[in-house]
Design an enzyme around this catalytic site. Structure first.
Site, PDB file in Angstrom:
ATOM      1  N   HIS A 372       0.815  -1.209   0.000  1.00  0.00           N
ATOM      2  CA  HIS A 372       0.000   0.000   0.000  1.00  0.00           C
ATOM      3  C   HIS A 372       0.852   1.264   0.000  1.00  0.00           C
ATOM      4  O   HIS A 372       0.460   2.278  -0.594  1.00  0.00           O
ATOM      5  CB  HIS A 372      -0.924   0.019   1.224  1.00  0.00           C
ATOM      6  CG  HIS A 372      -2.152  -0.816   1.065  1.00  0.00           C
ATOM      7  ND1 HIS A 372      -2.213  -2.141   1.456  1.00  0.00           N
ATOM      8  CD2 HIS A 372      -3.375  -0.523   0.544  1.00  0.00           C
ATOM      9  CE1 HIS A 372      -3.418  -2.617   1.189  1.00  0.00           C
ATOM     10  NE2 HIS A 372      -4.132  -1.669   0.632  1.00  0.00           N
ATOM     11  N   GLY A 373       1.987   1.245   0.676  1.00  0.00           N
ATOM     12  CA  GLY A 373       2.828   2.437   0.721  1.00  0.00           C
ATOM     13  C   GLY A 373       3.631   2.503   2.001  1.00  0.00           C
ATOM     14  O   GLY A 373       3.692   1.542   2.773  1.00  0.00           O
TER      15      GLY A 373
END
Length: 543
Positions: A372-373
């Site tokens: 996701h990051g």
């Protein structure tokens, strides 16, 4: 092309990038009708068509000039590694290559302060990473003996290595490469060749012959289902445009929110959580319909003869909003990503011959977070839900049997339990707890920053942490033992009742008479033993 989108953006209040994304998803519907009419005997036409449309979206529409080069690097590197590296470590090399590349772009996005209303290359790259890592495992499974594979691995193993054109067609499959759905290489190959429908129709050939249904490559109902998905997606999109400005998680860190009463803040958070999810419902439903329009997602027939198109779904909205437990909710959200995490991480990090355990779960959560990051909010959310899952599992193991009949045995092939009043109350409380914890736990996921996340949680009195913390304290500080003792008493009482009912049935049928039963030394005095045990359970003394 920005001039084409600016009037719509001004009218709706959305960013130009958001309008561009919706345009790509909606434009995929008529293009899907063209795609499905390309002859299955010439698969190269479909590959070229997908690649051309994907590049049209990326370059003139979204203007991701550098991003296209990055995607080509990931695709080309994976194609070379999977073909040249023959060892069992090949998928992990692909995993490090693609995830490392994705993480670099996540870092760039973070320091550029790109918001959710900005379309940049990390979004399509997230979908591409799932495709490429899954393909690598499918290739390795194609080199392993069939007896070593499970059902999913057998169905998706790649034995015939694709040409570069076929591989590009797969990686740039136009309805899903921007936001999903992710699909495996064999699913794409079956879609292009038409074997997807033939395999699904094998068990239905006799029924179709009896009903005099004409034979056709693509089953009926595709357009109806696809455009119904489009209408549902547009409805959610409209709700997002109208209500999101008034109900979103960013409002929970403002002074006006702090001035509300606590109960009002908690209720308001639930509305914010729903409308935060609405944009995902809109996007994923639209792209699901576009995929169905190309023929993807056919899964068979209903009992009444209608067609089912459930294979491209990425979200089950009903089971998210009315989920009785955390497991059902997680299984219904971003379903294709869940498949990827389960098949390419959770199972693969587990040593051969052993069952997945804590290390496998930890690796899966870490992978999902990195995918996701790098924003701290992602990790706060996943860390919180790790404890939610643990608490939910304990509740299902110990509390749920209390509201079921004592003689009910829960297993995979068991019939659904009877819906007693206690069971219904348990389910309703489970829905309320699951949804409220979801809205609480996903707040950092949308706010991203640590400071804002803590302020938002503090403004709702940390109720999620208190619920989960209290549940864990209860279960690990004697609650499990108390519940087990209660359940043991219930099981014993149920067993005694069943024995007495069986004896009464035998007596009434004439198989056993009271006189014969009382004098026969080969039969135990079950009735007397039952009465004695009942007195002990009630705490009465024997005479």
């Amino acid at each position: 092309m920005d001039a084409f989108f600016e009037p719509v953006a001004d009218a709706t209040g959305a960013s130009i990038d958001q309008i561009k994304l919706i345009f790509c998803l909606l434009f995929s519907y008529p293009l899907g009708s063209v795609y499905i009419r390309l002859p299955a005997s010439r698969p190269e036409f479909k590959h070229i068509f997908s690649i051309a449309i994907a590049f049209f979206y990326l370059v003139p529409v979204l203007q991701l000039y550098v991003g296209v080069i990055q995607l080509i690097i990931s695709v080309g590197g994976t194609y070379y590694i999977t073909q040249k590296v023959q060892t069992s470590r090949m998928p992990w090399i692909v995993f490090l290559f693609t995830m490392g590349h994705l993480t670099i772009n996540h870092i760039i996005r973070t320091f550029d302060d790109s918001g959710y209303d900005t379309i940049e290359i990390s979004g399509p790259q997230m979908v591409l990473t799932m495709k490429l890592t899954t393909f690598a495992w499918n290739v390795v499974d194609g080199r392993r003996p069939a007896e070593e594979l499970d059902k999913w691995q057998t169905e998706h193993r790649v034995v015939d290595y694709p040409s570069i054109l076929e591989f590009l067609g797969y990686t740039f499959y136009f309805p899903g490469f921007l936001v999903g759905p992710f699909l495996t290489f064999n699913e794409y190959r079956a879609l292009v060749s038409g074997s997807l429908y033939k395999a699904a129709e094998k068990s239905e050939e006799e029924r179709r012959a009896l009903d005099n249904l004409p034979r056709r490559l693509v089953p009926r109902g595709r357009k109806r289902v696809a455009f119904r998905k489009m209408l549902v997606g547009l409805a959610f999109l409209g709700a997002y445009v109208v209500f999101y400005p008034e109900f979103n998680f960013h409002l929970t860190v403002e002074d006006e929110f702090e001035n509300r009463r606590l109960l009002s803040r908690i209720i308001f958070l639930q509305f914010c959580g729903f409308f935060e999810r609405v944009k995902y419902y809109a996007i994923w439903t639209l792209t699901e319909g576009a995929s169905i329009q190309t023929g993807l997602g056919f899964t068979g027939y209903t009992k009444t003869g209608g067609t089912l198109w459930e294979g491209a779904a990425n979200v089950d909205i009903w089971n998210i909003e009315f989920s009785p437990n955390c497991k059902v909710l997680l299984d219904s959200w971003n379903m294709k990503t869940n498949v990827w995490l389960r098949e390419c991480v959770y199972k693969r990090v587990t040593p051969k011959g052993k069952k997945p355990g804590f290390k496998s779960s930890l690796a899966t959560f870490a992978t999902s977070a990195f995918w996701h990051g790098i924003a701290p909010g992602y990790y706060l959310t996943f860390f919180f839900f790790a404890f939610v899952q643990t608490t939910a599992r304990l509740a299902r193991t110990y509390l749920r049997p209390i509201v079921l009949p004592a003689n009910y045995v829960s297993r995979r092939d068991a019939p659904p339990p009877p819906q007693t009043t206690a069971k219904q109350i348990y389910d309703y409380l489970g829905i309320i707890a699951t949804v409220s914890l979801t809205n609480y736990g996903t707040l950092p996921f949308m706010l991203l920053g640590i400071d804002d996340s803590f302020v938002g949680w503090n403004n709702v009195a940390w109720y999620g942490h208190f619920l989960i913390g209290g549940g864990l304290v209860f279960f690990y500080c004697g609650g499990c033992i108390i519940i087990q003792e209660i359940q043991e008493v219930r099981i014993k009482e149920a067993g005694i009742k069943k024995q007495r009912e069986e004896l009464n049935r035998l007596v009434q049928s004439g198989s056993v008479t009271p006189t014969r039963f009382s004098r026969a030394p080969t039969l135990p005095p079950l009735d007397e033993a039952a009465q004695e045990l009942e007195r002990e359970l009630r705490g009465e003394k024997s005479e």
